[in-house]
Design an enzyme around this catalytic site. Structure first.
Site, short mmCIF file in Angstrom:
data_model
loop_
_atom_site.label_atom_id
_atom_site.label_comp_id
_atom_site.label_asym_id
_atom_site.label_seq_id
_atom_site.Cartn_x
_atom_site.Cartn_y
_atom_site.Cartn_z
N TYR A 101 -1.71 -0.62 11.08
CA TYR A 101 -2.01 -1.25 9.78
C TYR A 101 -0.84 -1.04 8.82
CZ TYR A 101 -3.60 -1.32 4.91
OH TYR A 101 -3.67 -1.53 3.55
N THR A 144 0.84 -1.21 0.00
CA THR A 144 0.00 0.00 0.00
C THR A 144 0.87 1.25 0.00
OG1 THR A 144 -1.56 1.29 1.34
CG2 THR A 144 -0.16 -0.20 2.54
N ASP A 145 0.29 2.37 -0.44
CA ASP A 145 1.04 3.64 -0.40
C ASP A 145 1.29 4.08 1.04
OD1 ASP A 145 -1.56 4.45 0.29
OD2 ASP A 145 -1.62 6.14 -1.10
N GLU A 146 0.52 3.53 2.00
CA GLU A 146 0.67 3.96 3.39
C GLU A 146 2.01 3.55 3.99
OE1 GLU A 146 -2.59 3.59 6.03
OE2 GLU A 146 -4.07 4.02 4.48
N LYS A 173 1.79 -3.71 7.08
CA LYS A 173 1.95 -3.82 5.62
C LYS A 173 3.40 -3.57 5.23
CE LYS A 173 -0.86 -4.32 2.84
NZ LYS A 173 -1.42 -5.56 2.23
N ARG A 203 -6.09 12.38 0.18
CA ARG A 203 -5.82 11.04 -0.35
C ARG A 203 -5.82 11.13 -1.88
NH1 ARG A 203 -4.60 10.78 4.17
NH2 ARG A 203 -5.14 9.23 5.76
P1 NAD Z 1 -10.87 -5.92 2.19
O1 NAD Z 1 -10.78 -5.66 3.65
O2 NAD Z 1 -12.07 -5.45 1.43
O3 NAD Z 1 -10.74 -7.48 1.90
C1 NAD Z 1 -9.79 -8.28 2.53
C2 NAD Z 1 -10.13 -9.74 2.24
O4 NAD Z 1 -9.12 -10.57 2.83
C3 NAD Z 1 -11.48 -10.17 2.81
O5 NAD Z 1 -12.20 -10.90 1.85
C4 NAD Z 1 -11.08 -11.07 3.98
O6 NAD Z 1 -12.04 -12.07 4.28
C5 NAD Z 1 -9.77 -11.65 3.50
N1 NAD Z 1 -8.90 -12.10 4.59
C6 NAD Z 1 -8.55 -11.41 5.71
N2 NAD Z 1 -7.74 -12.16 6.49
C7 NAD Z 1 -7.58 -13.35 5.85
C8 NAD Z 1 -6.85 -14.53 6.15
N3 NAD Z 1 -6.14 -14.64 7.27
N4 NAD Z 1 -6.87 -15.54 5.25
C9 NAD Z 1 -7.59 -15.44 4.09
N5 NAD Z 1 -8.31 -14.35 3.78
C10 NAD Z 1 -8.31 -13.31 4.64
O7 NAD Z 1 -9.53 -5.33 1.56
P2 NAD Z 1 -9.26 -4.53 0.21
O8 NAD Z 1 -9.58 -3.10 0.43
O9 NAD Z 1 -9.87 -5.28 -0.92
O10 NAD Z 1 -7.66 -4.64 0.14
C11 NAD Z 1 -7.04 -5.76 -0.46
C12 NAD Z 1 -5.53 -5.61 -0.36
O11 NAD Z 1 -5.12 -4.40 -0.98
C13 NAD Z 1 -4.99 -5.54 1.06
O12 NAD Z 1 -3.77 -6.22 1.10
C14 NAD Z 1 -4.79 -4.05 1.31
O13 NAD Z 1 -3.79 -3.83 2.27
C15 NAD Z 1 -4.38 -3.60 -0.08
N6 NAD Z 1 -4.67 -2.21 -0.41
C16 NAD Z 1 -5.95 -1.74 -0.32
C17 NAD Z 1 -6.21 -0.42 -0.72
C18 NAD Z 1 -7.60 0.15 -0.65
O14 NAD Z 1 -7.75 1.36 -0.81
N7 NAD Z 1 -8.64 -0.64 -0.42
C19 NAD Z 1 -5.17 0.40 -1.18
C20 NAD Z 1 -3.87 -0.12 -1.22
C21 NAD Z 1 -3.64 -1.43 -0.86
O1 DAU Z 2 -3.93 4.50 1.02
C1 DAU Z 2 -4.29 3.16 0.84
C2 DAU Z 2 -5.09 2.71 2.04
O2 DAU Z 2 -6.33 3.39 1.97
C3 DAU Z 2 -5.29 1.22 2.12
O3 DAU Z 2 -4.04 0.61 2.27
C4 DAU Z 2 -6.19 0.88 3.31
O4 DAU Z 2 -6.47 -0.50 3.35
C5 DAU Z 2 -7.48 1.64 3.17
O5 DAU Z 2 -8.30 1.41 4.29
C6 DAU Z 2 -7.24 3.14 3.01
O6 DAU Z 2 -6.77 3.76 4.24
P1 DAU Z 2 -7.29 5.20 4.69
O7 DAU Z 2 -7.13 5.34 6.14
O8 DAU Z 2 -6.73 6.27 3.83
O9 DAU Z 2 -8.83 5.03 4.27
P2 DAU Z 2 -10.21 5.33 5.04
O10 DAU Z 2 -11.29 5.02 4.08
O11 DAU Z 2 -10.28 4.70 6.39
O12 DAU Z 2 -10.12 6.92 5.24
C7 DAU Z 2 -9.90 7.80 4.16
C8 DAU Z 2 -9.79 9.22 4.73
O13 DAU Z 2 -11.07 9.61 5.27
C9 DAU Z 2 -8.80 9.32 5.89
O14 DAU Z 2 -8.14 10.58 5.83
C10 DAU Z 2 -9.68 9.25 7.13
C11 DAU Z 2 -10.98 9.90 6.67
N1 DAU Z 2 -12.20 9.39 7.33
C12 DAU Z 2 -12.41 8.05 7.31
C13 DAU Z 2 -13.53 7.52 7.91
C14 DAU Z 2 -13.76 6.00 7.92
C15 DAU Z 2 -13.12 10.27 7.89
O15 DAU Z 2 -12.93 11.51 7.89
N2 DAU Z 2 -14.23 9.73 8.49
C16 DAU Z 2 -14.48 8.38 8.53
O16 DAU Z 2 -15.52 7.97 9.11
#
Ligand code: NAD
Ligand code: DAU
Length: 344
Positions: free
Chosen positions: A156, A132-134, A160, A220
């Site tokens: 988190y 992730t970019d984080e 990662k 973001r």
């Molecule tokens: P999500 O939370 O929607 O889905 C995660 C999935 O992983 C779920 O289906 C869950 O059941 C499964 N899982 C969790 N623990 C598990 C385990 N121990 N064994 C098998 N399956 C398991 O997540 P997402 O937003 O789709 O993110 C997917 C990947 O991309 C993650 O690695 C996350 O860190 C990365 N990522 C997400 C974002 C984003 O903005 N959503 C951005 C950058 C990177």
């Molecule tokens: O940047 C990539 C990441 O983006 C992924 O790796 C993570 O899995 C994903 O959860 C996401 O992390 P963020 O913390 O950036 O996403 P989130 O949706 O939780 O929040 C986005 C922004 O909005 C952040 O600045 C916090 C803010 N926020 C979030 C929630 C849930 C609010 O202001 N209110 C809220 O209720």
């Protein structure tokens, strides 16, 4: 440039395929490659949802295995049946990691370790690790390139970052065919409604308040999930082993602006937006230099406004999907209510 890797005709393991990006990616790949087979290994945590994959559950090119990536013997068996792996499974919600980091360390770090070990004892040809970019941490200005030092701030992001560098160590030490991607904030269909955009869209549709952390000035870089799936596909085919690739859309928007666009799109009053206590350690801004993935021929196709409108429309048209989650999941409810109450 080296020859492209072939995806057509191969069987891929997707971990975490019942989650948001995973389910979008499986749909994308089955459509794009008529000869590709997918095995989805997912534990079905609160975030995993088989409703996301209902339309393909009977496809002869798709198989679901209900299991944990931390289960060594299961993972070893599955690796015997695939040529490539796309590893998405993780605990993903920053707020949850602030409340309790345990599962993040166990799944995101240890679970990834189990997969890397299985890779060493397999004939798998390529392994794409989704980071992730984080992992870079926050910066007020400028952009992170892939060789920037990692400085994660939330539990988190730190988990990662641990997995990201462990992946790299398996390339350097054992020559494992691992490629790493670091995408920015994804949004789009099937995103669990605890994350910012789907939470705000669904709350607005329900006439509930939208809890905006702090001053709402955090930034973001929003990436439409389909663009991310296309990027994963390109990295699978053209990415170089041992390398990391940033994936971002250059769509930097303040949270406050996102919230206002959502209520405006839904023709709801802006008074629904409520400023609440900030997230602990809240990263101000993530920003990526994406020259490297662009040099592989990828660029995002959707601009932010267009993609946000599509996303809002999807949640309007799929009320049953998210209502079921919000009603059924006690963990979601108690998490949200407990967290938000504290913030008022
Ligand atoms: P999500 O939370 O929607 O889905 C995660 C999935 O992983 C779920 O289906 C869950 O059941 C499964 N899982 C969790 N623990 C598990 C385990 N121990 N064994 C098998 N399956 C398991 O997540 P997402 O937003 O789709 O993110 C997917 C990947 O991309 C993650 O690695 C996350 O860190 C990365 N990522 C997400 C974002 C984003 O903005 N959503 C951005 C950058 C990177
Ligand atoms: O940047 C990539 C990441 O983006 C992924 O790796 C993570 O899995 C994903 O959860 C996401 O992390 P963020 O913390 O950036 O996403 P989130 O949706 O939780 O929040 C986005 C922004 O909005 C952040 O600045 C916090 C803010 N926020 C979030 C929630 C849930 C609010 O202001 N209110 C809220 O209720």
């Amino acid at each position: 440039m080296a020859e492209e890797r072939q995806i057509e005709g191969k069987t891929l393991l997707v971990t975490g395929g019942a989650g948001f990006i995973g389910s979008n990616f499986i749909h994308y790949m089955l459509k794009r490659y008529p000869g590709c087979r997918i095995i989805n290994l997912d534990k079905l945590t609160y975030a995993g949802n088989l409703d996301n994959l209902k339309d393909i559950e009977d496809s002869p090119r798709y198989e679901f295995i209900h299991g944990n990536i931390r289960d060594k013997s299961l993972v070893q068996e599955v690796f015997k049946r695939v040529q490539g792996v796309v590893h998405l499974a993780a605990e993903t919600h920053v707020d949850r990691s602030i409340q309790d980091a345990g599962e993040f360390v166990l799944t995101d770090v240890y679970g990834s370790f189990v997969l890397f070990e299985a890779l060493r004892n397999s004939k798998v040809e390529f392994f794409l690790h989704v980071s992730t970019d984080e992992v870079y941490g926050s910066r007020d200005e400028g952009f992170f390139k892939e060789d920037a030092p990692l400085c994660p701030s939330s539990p988190y992001a730190a988990s990662k970052a641990g997995a990201d560098r462990l992946a790299y160590s398996y390339f350097v030490t054992y020559g494992m065919p691992i490629i790493i991607i670091r995408p920015s904030n994804n949004f789009g269909p099937f995103q669990y409604p605890e994350k910012f955009i789907p939470l705000f869209v669904t709350n607005a549709l329900e006439g509930k308040n939208l809890p905006l952390y702090g001053k709402g000035t955090n930034v973001r870089d929003w990436l439409y999930v389909e663009d991310n799936c296309r990027a994963i596909d390109i990295v699978l085919r053209k990415g170089k082993k041992g390398e990391s690739y940033n994936i971002g859309a250059n769509n930097e928007v303040q949270n406050r602006t996102v919230a206002e666009r959502i209520v405006d799109l839904l023709e709801k009053p802006r008074s629904l937006i409520k400023f609440v206590t900030d997230r602990l350690g809240h990263d101000k801004r993530y920003a990526l230099d994406c020259g490297k993935i662009r040099s592989l021929g990828w660029k995002p196709e959707k601009n932010f406004d267009e993609a946000l409108a599509l996303t809002v429309r999807w949640y309007q048209g799929n009320m049953d999907w998210w209502r079921k989650i919000k009603e059924k999941s006690e963990s979601f409810k108690s998490f949200y209510e407990q967290y938000y109450r504290k913030r008022k």
